[in-house]
Write a protein that holds these residues in place. Structure first.
Motif, mmCIF file in Angstrom:
data_model
loop_
_atom_site.group_PDB
_atom_site.id
_atom_site.type_symbol
_atom_site.label_atom_id
_atom_site.label_comp_id
_atom_site.label_asym_id
_atom_site.label_seq_id
_atom_site.Cartn_x
_atom_site.Cartn_y
_atom_site.Cartn_z
ATOM 1 N N ASP A 367 22.230 -5.339 10.343
ATOM 2 C CA ASP A 367 21.494 -6.020 11.408
ATOM 3 C C ASP A 367 22.074 -7.413 11.650
ATOM 4 O OD1 ASP A 367 19.500 -6.388 13.344
ATOM 5 O OD2 ASP A 367 18.150 -7.313 11.880
ATOM 6 N N TYR A 368 22.329 -8.132 10.569
ATOM 7 C CA TYR A 368 22.907 -9.478 10.699
ATOM 8 C C TYR A 368 24.279 -9.426 11.353
ATOM 9 C CZ TYR A 368 25.654 -13.537 9.340
ATOM 10 O OH TYR A 368 26.499 -14.623 9.357
ATOM 11 N N LEU A 369 25.149 -8.536 10.867
ATOM 12 C CA LEU A 369 26.502 -8.460 11.414
ATOM 13 C C LEU A 369 26.481 -8.116 12.901
ATOM 14 C CD1 LEU A 369 28.178 -6.570 8.428
ATOM 15 C CD2 LEU A 369 28.561 -8.956 9.079
ATOM 16 N N SER A 374 27.473 -10.014 18.121
ATOM 17 C CA SER A 374 27.074 -9.989 19.542
ATOM 18 C C SER A 374 26.938 -11.406 20.084
ATOM 19 C CB SER A 374 25.755 -9.234 19.699
ATOM 20 O OG SER A 374 25.893 -7.888 19.303
ATOM 21 N N PHE A 375 26.358 -12.282 19.271
ATOM 22 C CA PHE A 375 26.200 -13.682 19.679
ATOM 23 C C PHE A 375 27.566 -14.314 19.940
ATOM 24 C CE2 PHE A 375 26.293 -18.144 18.311
ATOM 25 C CZ PHE A 375 25.391 -18.700 19.204
ATOM 26 N N ARG A 382 35.359 -14.318 20.810
ATOM 27 C CA ARG A 382 35.655 -12.941 20.432
ATOM 28 C C ARG A 382 36.535 -12.860 19.193
ATOM 29 N NH1 ARG A 382 38.220 -10.412 25.433
ATOM 30 N NH2 ARG A 382 37.687 -8.406 24.471
ATOM 31 N N THR A 383 37.422 -13.807 19.022
ATOM 32 C CA THR A 383 38.294 -13.789 17.846
ATOM 33 C C THR A 383 37.478 -13.956 16.575
ATOM 34 O OG1 THR A 383 40.099 -14.738 19.152
ATOM 35 C CG2 THR A 383 40.294 -14.866 16.742
ATOM 36 N N GLU A 384 36.449 -14.813 16.633
ATOM 37 C CA GLU A 384 35.574 -15.003 15.476
ATOM 38 C C GLU A 384 34.708 -13.772 15.230
ATOM 39 O OE1 GLU A 384 33.542 -18.934 15.241
ATOM 40 O OE2 GLU A 384 34.677 -19.361 17.093
ATOM 41 N N ALA A 385 34.403 -13.041 16.305
ATOM 42 C CA ALA A 385 33.566 -11.844 16.172
ATOM 43 C C ALA A 385 34.337 -10.673 15.571
ATOM 44 C CB ALA A 385 33.011 -11.438 17.538
ATOM 45 N N LEU A 386 35.665 -10.681 15.690
ATOM 46 C CA LEU A 386 36.468 -9.539 15.253
ATOM 47 C C LEU A 386 36.279 -9.175 13.778
ATOM 48 C CD1 LEU A 386 38.541 -7.363 15.832
ATOM 49 C CD2 LEU A 386 40.361 -9.076 15.449
ATOM 50 N N PRO A 387 36.387 -10.121 12.822
ATOM 51 C CA PRO A 387 36.200 -9.721 11.419
ATOM 52 C C PRO A 387 34.807 -9.170 11.137
ATOM 53 C CG PRO A 387 36.346 -12.120 11.615
ATOM 54 C CD PRO A 387 36.756 -11.543 12.934
ATOM 55 N N LEU A 388 33.819 -9.649 11.885
ATOM 56 C CA LEU A 388 32.457 -9.109 11.713
ATOM 57 C C LEU A 388 32.400 -7.672 12.206
ATOM 58 C CD1 LEU A 388 30.356 -12.173 12.954
ATOM 59 C CD2 LEU A 388 30.841 -11.531 10.593
ATOM 60 N N ALA A 389 33.038 -7.414 13.330
ATOM 61 C CA ALA A 389 33.070 -6.051 13.871
ATOM 62 C C ALA A 389 33.819 -5.115 12.925
ATOM 63 C CB ALA A 389 33.727 -6.054 15.247
ATOM 64 N N GLN A 390 34.918 -5.587 12.379
ATOM 65 C CA GLN A 390 35.668 -4.772 11.421
ATOM 66 C C GLN A 390 34.843 -4.476 10.171
ATOM 67 O OE1 GLN A 390 39.007 -7.482 11.203
ATOM 68 N NE2 GLN A 390 40.288 -6.169 12.534
ATOM 69 N N LYS A 391 34.093 -5.470 9.722
ATOM 70 C CA LYS A 391 33.202 -5.259 8.574
ATOM 71 C C LYS A 391 32.141 -4.227 8.904
ATOM 72 C CE LYS A 391 31.446 -6.292 4.528
ATOM 73 N NZ LYS A 391 32.140 -5.968 3.266
ATOM 74 N N LEU A 392 31.605 -4.299 10.124
ATOM 75 C CA LEU A 392 30.582 -3.341 10.548
ATOM 76 C C LEU A 392 31.106 -1.913 10.496
ATOM 77 C CD1 LEU A 392 28.788 -5.081 13.541
ATOM 78 C CD2 LEU A 392 27.645 -3.905 11.656
ATOM 79 N N VAL A 405 37.010 -3.376 18.655
ATOM 80 C CA VAL A 405 38.162 -3.605 17.779
ATOM 81 C C VAL A 405 39.438 -3.072 18.424
ATOM 82 C CG1 VAL A 405 39.198 -2.982 15.558
ATOM 83 C CG2 VAL A 405 36.796 -3.656 15.667
ATOM 84 N N GLU A 406 39.340 -1.892 19.063
ATOM 85 C CA GLU A 406 40.517 -1.322 19.729
ATOM 86 C C GLU A 406 40.984 -2.213 20.876
ATOM 87 O OE1 GLU A 406 39.645 2.639 20.934
ATOM 88 O OE2 GLU A 406 39.358 3.377 18.872
ATOM 89 N N ARG A 407 40.032 -2.716 21.660
ATOM 90 C CA ARG A 407 40.400 -3.592 22.777
ATOM 91 C C ARG A 407 41.059 -4.870 22.286
ATOM 92 N NH1 ARG A 407 35.282 -2.380 24.693
ATOM 93 N NH2 ARG A 407 34.582 -4.530 24.266
ATOM 94 N N MET A 408 40.481 -5.422 21.203
ATOM 95 C CA MET A 408 41.052 -6.652 20.648
ATOM 96 C C MET A 408 42.464 -6.399 20.136
ATOM 97 S SD MET A 408 38.994 -9.236 20.984
ATOM 98 C CE MET A 408 39.501 -10.421 19.731
ATOM 99 N N ALA A 409 42.689 -5.226 19.523
ATOM 100 C CA ALA A 409 44.025 -4.897 19.028
ATOM 101 C C ALA A 409 44.999 -4.734 20.199
ATOM 102 C CB ALA A 409 43.983 -3.622 18.193
#
Length: 418
Positions: A367-369, A374-375, A382-392, A405-409
């Motif tokens: 829930d936190y991730l 999303s925030f 978005r760059t800061e959100a990437l490691p959180l998305a990968q962790k998720l 993650v695919e779009r960011m890659a």
């Protein structure tokens, strides 16, 4: 002889009579009078009798024990302890002195010292019922349940013990329960209930049944507990929990509500009622219950957490902030609700700071991730959100974040190509 004078408050006559008997050397009558004085709480006068008699019988150990008991009652502990030092192992009263010391140490929270004195008394008189029982009680307090049970069983087998059957059965049942041997405790509770029926016994029996998952059987003794004592508040809580285990949520809620009609100051019942109200979809009732629990105990973390969750569900974000922003003992989950409330109220700086501070505590909380990632995406980070998305994606299969993650890659590859 002096009992009526004590009742009537004619203490001058009592003192005159005691003085005359001492002068006459009628020590047998004096000693008998001391029992009446003790019975009516005149410990100082009784102690004076024993002190006076010691002057005439300096080697009578019983007088030292008797006076020490009175000095303890009067709070003169040092004097009492010194008196007991005069009783030696050679004296018949030595065990009595040990029991007196054990009582003193137990009353003052020195359990190990009390246990040591009682153990010595048991070594000297292992078949004396009062010693067996006292030793068992201290062993029970020390958590040595099996040793205590062995002594209780010995006493139960005696035909002419000074202890009544109900006392011993109760001690056995409660000691087994305290040692988590609930199944073994049940027959002793059943025997005890055949001898005497008390609310506490019915409740303890029901608790043992609950612990052994015999929920249907637990209902009757809990209902009987309430019949015998309508203000036995723990019975309402346990009965409600029993119904909940049987998925009889409506009955559980009614029991919690009934308990609250008896005591509006029982925060545990408010908490239980609030949780059950959530299960029944009664959110407003649940909010009221948690608010009442917090009114009684502002530091109650579970009530505050549940209330914050309900406020958030109802999108009452100002209420979440009011509830949590100034509270100094927030848990990480409470701060997660607070961060989301700040975000919903467009207080983005406060939200971002709070989200970031929770990363270590909630690094595996889905829930936190989700919320923090999303925030960050909404904030354009978005760059800061990437490691959180990968962790998720290591914790759950969420197409939203796999696409992200695919779009960011892809964008990263495109930027490198450029």
């Amino acid at each position: 002889m002096i009992e009526q004078w004590l009742i009537d408050g004619e203490f001058e006559k009592v003192d005159q009579w005691l003085e005359e008997k001492e002068q006459q050397g009628r020590f047998d009558e004096l000693y008998e009078a001391s029992e009446e004085l003790i019975q009516y709480g005149f410990f100082e006068r009784a102690a004076s009798i024993f002190q006076a008699m010691r002057a005439h019988f300096p080697h009578e150990a019983q007088l030292f024990v008797d006076e020490a008991s009175m000095r303890f009652e009067l709070g003169e502990d040092d004097v009492a302890l010194e008196l007991l030092e005069h009783v030696s192992e050679a004296d018949e009263e030595y065990v009595q002195a040990l029991l007196t010391l054990a009582d003193y140490y137990e009353a003052n929270g020195m359990l190990e010292l009390a246990l040591g004195k009682m153990e010595k008394a048991y070594e000297l008189l292992p078949h004396e019922p009062i010693v067996q029982y006292g030793y068992a009680e201290l062993l029970r307090q020390a958590g040595k349940h099996r040793e205590a049970i062995r002594l209780y069983e010995q006493l139960l087998q005696l035909k002419d013990s000074d202890f009544d059957e109900a006392t011993l059965l109760g001690s056995m049942a409660m000691t087994l329960s305290e040692g988590a041997a609930y199944e073994e405790a049940l027959p002793y509770f059943e025997r005890l209930l055949d001898v005497e029926e008390l609310p506490a016994t019915q409740f303890a029996f029901a608790h043992a049944l609950f612990q052994t998952e015999q929920y249907e059987r637990a209902i009757a003794p809990l209902q009987r507990t309430i019949e015998l004592d309508a203000d036995y508040y723990a019975a309402y809580t346990l009965l409600g929990q029993t119904y909940a285990q049987l998925e009889k949520n409506k009955e559980a809620y009614e029991v919690f509500e009934r308990g609250l009609t008896r005591d509006r100051f029982e925060k545990g019942l408010y908490l239980a009622a609030g949780k059950m109200a959530i299960k029944l979809g009664k959110r407003e009732e649940a909010i009221k219950h948690f608010e009442e629990a917090l009114a009684l105990d502002p530091e109650h973390l579970e009530a505050r957490l549940n209330l914050a969750s309900l406020y958030e569900y109802e999108e009452r974000y100002e209420a979440v902030v009011d509830l949590l922003a100034t509270f100094e003992n927030n848990t990480p989950l409470m701060n997660l609700y607070l961060a989301h409330a700040y975000e919903a109220l467009e207080q983005y700086e406060e939200a971002g700071t709070l989200y970031a501070s929770l990363e270590e505590d909630l690094k595996t909380n889905i829930d936190y991730l989700n919320r923090y990632a999303s925030f960050l995406v909404e904030e354009g980070r978005r760059t800061e959100a990437l490691p959180l998305a990968q962790k998720l994606l290591t914790l759950t299969e969420d197409p939203t974040w796999s696409d992200f993650v695919e779009r960011m890659a892809y964008e990263d590859d495109f930027d490198r190509y450029e």
